[in-house]
Design a protein around this motif. Structure first.
Motif, mmCIF file in Angstrom:
data_model
loop_
_atom_site.group_PDB
_atom_site.id
_atom_site.type_symbol
_atom_site.label_atom_id
_atom_site.label_comp_id
_atom_site.label_asym_id
_atom_site.label_seq_id
_atom_site.Cartn_x
_atom_site.Cartn_y
_atom_site.Cartn_z
ATOM 1 N N ARG A 1 -2.253 7.525 7.135
ATOM 2 C CA ARG A 1 -0.844 7.606 6.769
ATOM 3 C C ARG A 1 0.050 7.223 7.946
ATOM 4 O O ARG A 1 1.056 6.526 7.787
ATOM 5 N N LEU B 1 1.052 4.666 -2.290
ATOM 6 C CA LEU B 1 1.022 6.022 -1.751
ATOM 7 C C LEU B 1 2.210 6.844 -2.247
ATOM 8 O O LEU B 1 2.072 8.037 -2.532
ATOM 9 N N TRP C 1 1.597 10.551 -1.781
ATOM 10 C CA TRP C 1 0.847 10.683 -0.527
ATOM 11 C C TRP C 1 1.765 10.341 0.644
ATOM 12 O O TRP C 1 1.497 9.442 1.415
ATOM 13 N N VAL C 2 2.862 11.072 0.736
ATOM 14 C CA VAL C 2 3.816 10.907 1.829
ATOM 15 C C VAL C 2 4.607 12.204 1.943
ATOM 16 O O VAL C 2 4.881 12.869 0.938
ATOM 17 N N GLN D 1 -7.211 11.069 6.862
ATOM 18 C CA GLN D 1 -6.113 10.731 5.958
ATOM 19 C C GLN D 1 -4.779 10.690 6.712
ATOM 20 O O GLN D 1 -3.939 9.820 6.479
ATOM 21 N N ASP E 1 5.187 11.992 7.730
ATOM 22 C CA ASP E 1 5.060 10.533 7.661
ATOM 23 C C ASP E 1 6.402 9.856 7.881
ATOM 24 O O ASP E 1 6.515 8.873 8.623
ATOM 25 N N ILE F 1 0.841 -1.203 0.000
ATOM 26 C CA ILE F 1 0.000 0.000 0.000
ATOM 27 C C ILE F 1 0.873 1.249 0.000
ATOM 28 O O ILE F 1 0.586 2.234 -0.688
ATOM 29 N N ALA F 2 1.971 1.202 0.773
ATOM 30 C CA ALA F 2 2.875 2.349 0.843
ATOM 31 C C ALA F 2 3.486 2.662 -0.518
ATOM 32 O O ALA F 2 3.716 3.833 -0.851
ATOM 33 N N TRP G 1 2.635 4.125 7.512
ATOM 34 C CA TRP G 1 4.083 4.378 7.538
ATOM 35 C C TRP G 1 4.703 4.091 8.898
ATOM 36 O O TRP G 1 5.716 3.388 8.997
ATOM 37 N N SER H 1 1.570 7.995 -5.627
ATOM 38 C CA SER H 1 0.586 9.085 -5.629
ATOM 39 C C SER H 1 1.077 10.300 -4.848
ATOM 40 O O SER H 1 0.294 11.236 -4.619
#
Length: 299
Positions: free
Chosen positions: A185, A26, A31-32, A181, A36, A22-23, A189, A29
């Motif tokens: 995260r 992310l 998304w980190v 969200q 995080d 999943i990470a 993480w 995308s």
């Protein structure tokens, strides 16, 4: 090993791996961010230190002494690594030293599971589904078994697993502005990815550090030193040094052998929180030293 224990250990391997997948999504995308990664780093260092300084050097080998409150703090941090209860971990590791690379070793890559990749698989992960947590507490961890507070802590291991995931989730929720969200995260993480990393670095000491690397001392087992694991393992990958001198608080015996766990212990000693720190003299090291031509083993 019971079916329930095997299922729980399998979940402990598979779920963090799913978190890593999943990470990766992310990351793709974007998304980190620094928050995080900071949660990941803090949780990694705290729980890895719980294993290396707490479970291993303090509780298994008694390489140094601390007050009871600090001993229990280290044990708690170790349990947050999700590698089993403190009694299971210590008993398994003491059994490993009692039977290193011979019959009875819980996780040797050289005994009972063939050679090559099959042995490495057993030492790295396979043993979790067969021998993990099966060492007799009364035989291999009697000091902890007879300590009511430590025994109670061990029984509460499932609660520590929950806390290990809840703490980074709450940190992500708060630090990302109280959003779901941010909580997700933090969970991924600081929770799943961190557990995956700490697990596999620790397990690499069981597998890689009994198979590849270099040797300096004349001992009978097949332990090795692996320099590239020194930083992520906080010094545990000077594993051959450790097997030569199991009670040494310092595993990196040369100045060039980076050992962050030893630095932590030294810091505790300087501020008066650690005492009776076991140090191996250069003379004792020289007595066990191998001739130069025998320091490397084949890959």
């Amino acid at each position: 090993m019971s079916r329930t224990e095997r299922a729980a250990n399998l979940a402990g391997v598979v779920v963090p791996f799913a978190g890593v997948l999943i990470a990766i999504v992310l990351l793709w995308s974007s998304w980190v961010d620094g928050i995080d990664l900071a949660i990941l780093a803090v949780m990694y260092l705290a729980t890895a230190m719980g294993v290396t300084v707490g479970f291993h050097r303090l509780l298994t080998h008694r390489s140094f002494r601390v007050d009871p409150w600090l001993e229990r703090t280290f044990a708690g941090l170790g349990q947050l690594s999700v590698q089993g209860s403190v009694l299971d971990w210590v008993a398994d590791h003491r059994k490993h030293h009692a039977h290193t690379d011979v019959e009875g070793d819980p996780h040797s890559p050289h005994v009972g599971h063939g050679s090559g990749l099959s042995g490495l698989w057993h030492a790295h992960t396979g043993w979790l589904l067969e021998t993990q947590g099966q060492a007799d507490w009364k035989k291999y961890a009697r000091d902890l078994y007879e300590d009511p507070k430590m025994k109670r802590m061990g029984r509460r291991f499932p609660l520590y697993v929950l806390m290990s995931l809840l703490i980074p989730t709450l940190l992500g929720f708060v630090l990302h502005g109280f959003t779901w969200q941010g909580a997700l995260r933090g969970y991924i993480w600081g929770g799943l990815v961190r557990i995956f990393l700490v697990h596999h670095v620790t397990w690499s000491v069981n597998s890689v550090c009994h198979y590849f690397g270099t040797r300096r001392f004349d001992i009978e087992d097949r332990s090795t030193n692996v320099f590239w694991l020194a930083l992520p393992s906080l010094g545990e990958s000077w594993h051959h040094n450790h097997h030569a001198f199991p009670r040494s608080a310092k595993h990196g015996l040369k100045r060039t052998e980076i050992d962050l766990s030893a630095l932590i212990i030294s810091g505790l000693q300087k501020v008066g929180l650690a005492h009776d720190v076991v140090v191996i003299s250069p003379e004792r090291q020289a007595e066990k030293a191998l001739p130069p031509q025998r320091t490397k083993i084949p890959a």
